[in-house]
Design a protein around this motif. Structure first.
Motif, PDB file in Angstrom:
ATOM      1  N   UNK A 217      27.254  26.819  44.656  1.00  0.00           N
ATOM      2  CA  UNK A 217      28.537  26.601  45.549  1.00  0.00           C
ATOM      3  C   UNK A 217      29.529  27.697  45.195  1.00  0.00           C
ATOM      4  N   UNK A 218      30.412  28.223  46.063  1.00  0.00           N
ATOM      5  CA  UNK A 218      31.373  28.987  45.796  1.00  0.00           C
ATOM      6  C   UNK A 218      32.780  28.940  44.952  1.00  0.00           C
ATOM      7  N   UNK A 219      32.912  29.495  44.030  1.00  0.00           N
ATOM      8  CA  UNK A 219      34.211  29.093  43.070  1.00  0.00           C
ATOM      9  C   UNK A 219      35.003  30.548  43.132  1.00  0.00           C
ATOM     10  N   UNK A 220      36.292  30.098  42.697  1.00  0.00           N
ATOM     11  CA  UNK A 220      37.092  31.322  42.387  1.00  0.00           C
ATOM     12  C   UNK A 220      37.388  31.249  40.674  1.00  0.00           C
ATOM     13  N   UNK A 221      36.927  32.235  39.900  1.00  0.00           N
ATOM     14  CA  UNK A 221      36.979  32.325  38.540  1.00  0.00           C
ATOM     15  C   UNK A 221      37.924  33.464  38.045  1.00  0.00           C
ATOM     16  N   UNK A 222      38.738  33.056  37.154  1.00  0.00           N
ATOM     17  CA  UNK A 222      39.724  33.903  36.519  1.00  0.00           C
ATOM     18  C   UNK A 222      39.344  33.868  34.979  1.00  0.00           C
ATOM     19  N   UNK A 223      39.387  34.837  34.368  1.00  0.00           N
ATOM     20  CA  UNK A 223      38.924  34.732  32.761  1.00  0.00           C
ATOM     21  C   UNK A 223      39.971  35.208  32.006  1.00  0.00           C
ATOM     22  N   UNK A 224      40.468  34.949  30.926  1.00  0.00           N
ATOM     23  CA  UNK A 224      41.546  35.239  29.989  1.00  0.00           C
ATOM     24  C   UNK A 224      40.960  35.393  28.589  1.00  0.00           C
ATOM     25  N   UNK A 225      41.484  36.326  27.895  1.00  0.00           N
ATOM     26  CA  UNK A 225      41.195  36.418  26.627  1.00  0.00           C
ATOM     27  C   UNK A 225      42.153  35.645  25.618  1.00  0.00           C
ATOM     28  N   UNK A 226      41.613  34.747  24.758  1.00  0.00           N
ATOM     29  CA  UNK A 226      42.805  34.086  23.727  1.00  0.00           C
ATOM     30  C   UNK A 226      42.608  34.565  22.445  1.00  0.00           C
ATOM     31  N   UNK A 227      43.371  34.850  21.770  1.00  0.00           N
ATOM     32  CA  UNK A 227      43.098  35.175  20.324  1.00  0.00           C
ATOM     33  C   UNK A 227      43.916  34.206  19.258  1.00  0.00           C
ATOM     34  N   UNK A 228      43.219  33.596  18.377  1.00  0.00           N
ATOM     35  CA  UNK A 228      44.133  32.655  17.606  1.00  0.00           C
ATOM     36  C   UNK A 228      43.578  32.866  16.220  1.00  0.00           C
ATOM     37  N   UNK A 229      43.989  31.791  15.275  1.00  0.00           N
ATOM     38  CA  UNK A 229      43.508  31.851  13.963  1.00  0.00           C
ATOM     39  C   UNK A 229      42.064  31.515  13.740  1.00  0.00           C
ATOM     40  N   UNK A 230      41.486  31.046  14.814  1.00  0.00           N
ATOM     41  CA  UNK A 230      39.975  30.652  14.822  1.00  0.00           C
ATOM     42  C   UNK A 230      39.151  31.863  15.359  1.00  0.00           C
ATOM     43  N   UNK A 231      39.763  32.852  15.683  1.00  0.00           N
ATOM     44  CA  UNK A 231      38.871  33.969  16.276  1.00  0.00           C
ATOM     45  C   UNK A 231      39.449  34.199  17.805  1.00  0.00           C
ATOM     46  N   UNK A 232      38.604  34.982  18.441  1.00  0.00           N
ATOM     47  CA  UNK A 232      38.431  35.417  19.791  1.00  0.00           C
ATOM     48  C   UNK A 232      37.744  34.517  20.609  1.00  0.00           C
ATOM     49  N   UNK A 233      38.219  34.041  21.735  1.00  0.00           N
ATOM     50  CA  UNK A 233      37.704  33.297  22.654  1.00  0.00           C
ATOM     51  C   UNK A 233      38.111  33.336  24.105  1.00  0.00           C
ATOM     52  N   UNK A 234      37.457  32.992  24.893  1.00  0.00           N
ATOM     53  CA  UNK A 234      37.634  33.129  26.396  1.00  0.00           C
ATOM     54  C   UNK A 234      37.880  31.838  27.251  1.00  0.00           C
ATOM     55  N   UNK A 235      38.807  31.806  28.132  1.00  0.00           N
ATOM     56  CA  UNK A 235      39.368  30.768  28.791  1.00  0.00           C
ATOM     57  C   UNK A 235      38.905  31.006  30.305  1.00  0.00           C
ATOM     58  N   UNK A 236      37.915  30.290  30.931  1.00  0.00           N
ATOM     59  CA  UNK A 236      37.887  30.571  32.333  1.00  0.00           C
ATOM     60  C   UNK A 236      38.460  29.349  32.920  1.00  0.00           C
ATOM     61  N   UNK A 237      39.079  29.848  34.201  1.00  0.00           N
ATOM     62  CA  UNK A 237      39.997  28.797  35.086  1.00  0.00           C
ATOM     63  C   UNK A 237      39.001  28.905  36.458  1.00  0.00           C
ATOM     64  N   UNK A 238      38.734  27.821  36.895  1.00  0.00           N
ATOM     65  CA  UNK A 238      37.734  27.785  37.969  1.00  0.00           C
ATOM     66  C   UNK A 238      38.285  26.802  39.145  1.00  0.00           C
ATOM     67  N   UNK A 239      38.132  27.274  40.142  1.00  0.00           N
ATOM     68  CA  UNK A 239      38.697  26.471  41.501  1.00  0.00           C
ATOM     69  C   UNK A 239      37.443  26.528  42.322  1.00  0.00           C
ATOM     70  N   UNK A 240      36.938  25.081  42.750  1.00  0.00           N
ATOM     71  CA  UNK A 240      35.684  24.983  43.674  1.00  0.00           C
ATOM     72  C   UNK A 240      36.494  25.206  44.923  1.00  0.00           C
ATOM     73  N   UNK A 241      35.595  26.050  45.840  1.00  0.00           N
ATOM     74  CA  UNK A 241      35.909  26.780  46.965  1.00  0.00           C
ATOM     75  C   UNK A 241      35.140  26.050  48.239  1.00  0.00           C
TER      76      UNK A 241
END
Length: 418
Positions: A217-241
């Motif tokens: 299926x088609x989707x809109x994806x935005x990815x952000x980098x998050x740095x915290x005390x637990x280390x580096x991670x990535x957050x993906x924000x997804x919208x079903x198109x």
């Protein structure tokens, strides 16, 4: 503050029940177990909101139990207070390393227990509010670590992809991607970590997702980098198109097609013909094609005598009959009340054009039956060839004039423009 569901694990029942009595008096729901195995089982059956864990128990000790509980509850943070009678700092450090968040010494001071509970209730309240916000956002939110493992999956993501959070937590996020994204994802992360070249991170783009059902299926994806005390991670924000694109396609179809017959309309016919004459702007001849202007004979009487609803029935049957005589590649459109056009690509001779027109005429030989009667319908056709004209308007006008000549000279026949 809202009372908590609390699990106490201590191999000494007297200590466990003493702590439970203190906590129940403050309104908390408390479950007491006497082993690490029972603590793990209890978490599998019903997730608590706080755990008091004795470190020293026979069988599976507190440290091992904490580690397994953390694996079971990756998608939910549950505060764990370590209970120990040891003053060894190494034991406390091991407790924190295993996943503990705080500690209490035995014998447990009731006042300290109350202080810890109030602190944990504030943290749990904040955590509940945050989870509620994340779970009620209409976009899917997926959190992954630096090797692509899923560490967070909100309710919207569950709905979008068809997986429950527990089915995806700990797995590589590429399970949610079709090829080629599936095959290239690990490379994306590795390249970004090595070069910080943000080809994906910080971007918003349209990609494809893969549901549990196997549907792409088609989707809109935005990815952000998050740095915290637990280390580096990535957050993906997804919208079903899916619905959005379906609506867009519907709007585009309605704008370019006749609503009654489903055939292309005048706008699309003009566009199609203009493409055949596009080479003229470069000093070249138009692409070879033939234009058939078709006007129904006898249709006005149907509308006048039976009304537009019966007329619509006749038009739909007429369109199906005419189209059934054509090749799939032929462009056939309804451009007016009872006017249809046909564009046949390629250079064809007059004899071939007349044969095509004859098929159209024969398709309407038998009367058309509506809900009220049978209606004899014919068609007059004018034909023009692109090689004889410098622009599409001239070609259409020539076919139109030929069609009227046919209509005024016997009807139900085809004439080639000269």
């Amino acid at each position: 503050m809202t009372p908590l569901r609390i699990l106490i694990a201590d191999d000494q029942p007297s200590i466990g029940e003493f702590l439970a009595e203190q906590l129940r008096s403050s309104g908390h729901q408390v479950n007491v177990v006497t082993s690490g195995e029972a603590a793990i089982q209890s978490c599998q059956e019903c997730l608590p909101e706080l755990i008091l864990m004795d470190l020293e128990m026979p069988g599976i000790g507190g440290l091992q139990a904490i580690r397994q509980i953390r694996k079971l509850t990756r998608e939910h943070w549950i505060p764990i207070i370590v209970i120990t009678g040891s003053d060894d700092e190494g034991d406390l450090l091991q407790g924190f390393m295993a996943g503990g968040d705080d500690y209490l010494h035995k014998p447990v001071n009731p006042l300290l227990l109350e202080v810890r509970m109030r602190a944990m209730m504030r943290i749990a309240g904040f955590h509940r509010a945050t989870e509620a916000i994340v779970d009620n956002i209409i976009e899917g939110i997926i959190r992954i670590d630096t090797i692509g493992r899923i560490t967070g999956f909100n309710k919207a993501a569950e709905k979008i992809f068809g997986y429950e959070a527990k089915e995806v937590i700990g797995n590589n996020v590429k399970m949610l991607m079709p090829s080629p994204y599936h095959d290239e994802h690990d490379t994306y992360i590795g390249n970004y970590l090595a070069t910080k070249d943000a080809k994906i991170v910080g971007k918003n783009r349209k990609v494809q997702g893969l549901r549990k059902s196997g549907q792409i299926f088609p989707m809109r994806l935005g990815v952000s980098e998050i740095s915290s005390s637990d280390g580096l991670s990535f957050i993906g924000l997804i919208k079903d198109l899916t619905d959005e694109e379906a609506l867009q396609q519907q709007i585009e179809f309605q704008a370019t097609h006749d609503q009654l017959t489903g055939l292309p309309n005048r706008y699309l016919a003009r566009q199609h013909l203009a493409e055949r004459f596009a080479p003229v702007d470069k000093g070249e001849r138009p692409l070879p094609c033939s234009f058939f202007y078709c006007d129904l004979d006898g249709f006005k009487q149907v509308n006048d005598h039976y009304g537009h609803s019966v007329g619509d029935e006749v038009l739909c049957v007429t369109a199906k009959r005419l189209k059934s005589t054509l090749f799939v590649r032929d462009f056939f459109a309804r451009v007016g009340g009872d006017e249809f056009i046909l564009i046949v690509d390629g250079a064809i001779r007059d004899e071939q054009a007349l044969q095509i027109a004859e098929r159209l005429i024969e398709a309407l030989t038998a009367p058309i039956r509506s809900s009220v009667s049978e209606h004899p319908i014919g068609v007059s056709i004018g034909i023009s060839h692109s090689g004889n004209y410098d622009n599409p308007t001239a070609m259409v006008n020539a076919a139109d004039a030929a069609m009227y000549w046919a209509k005024n000279n016997g009807r139900n026949r085809a004439v080639i423009a000269r």
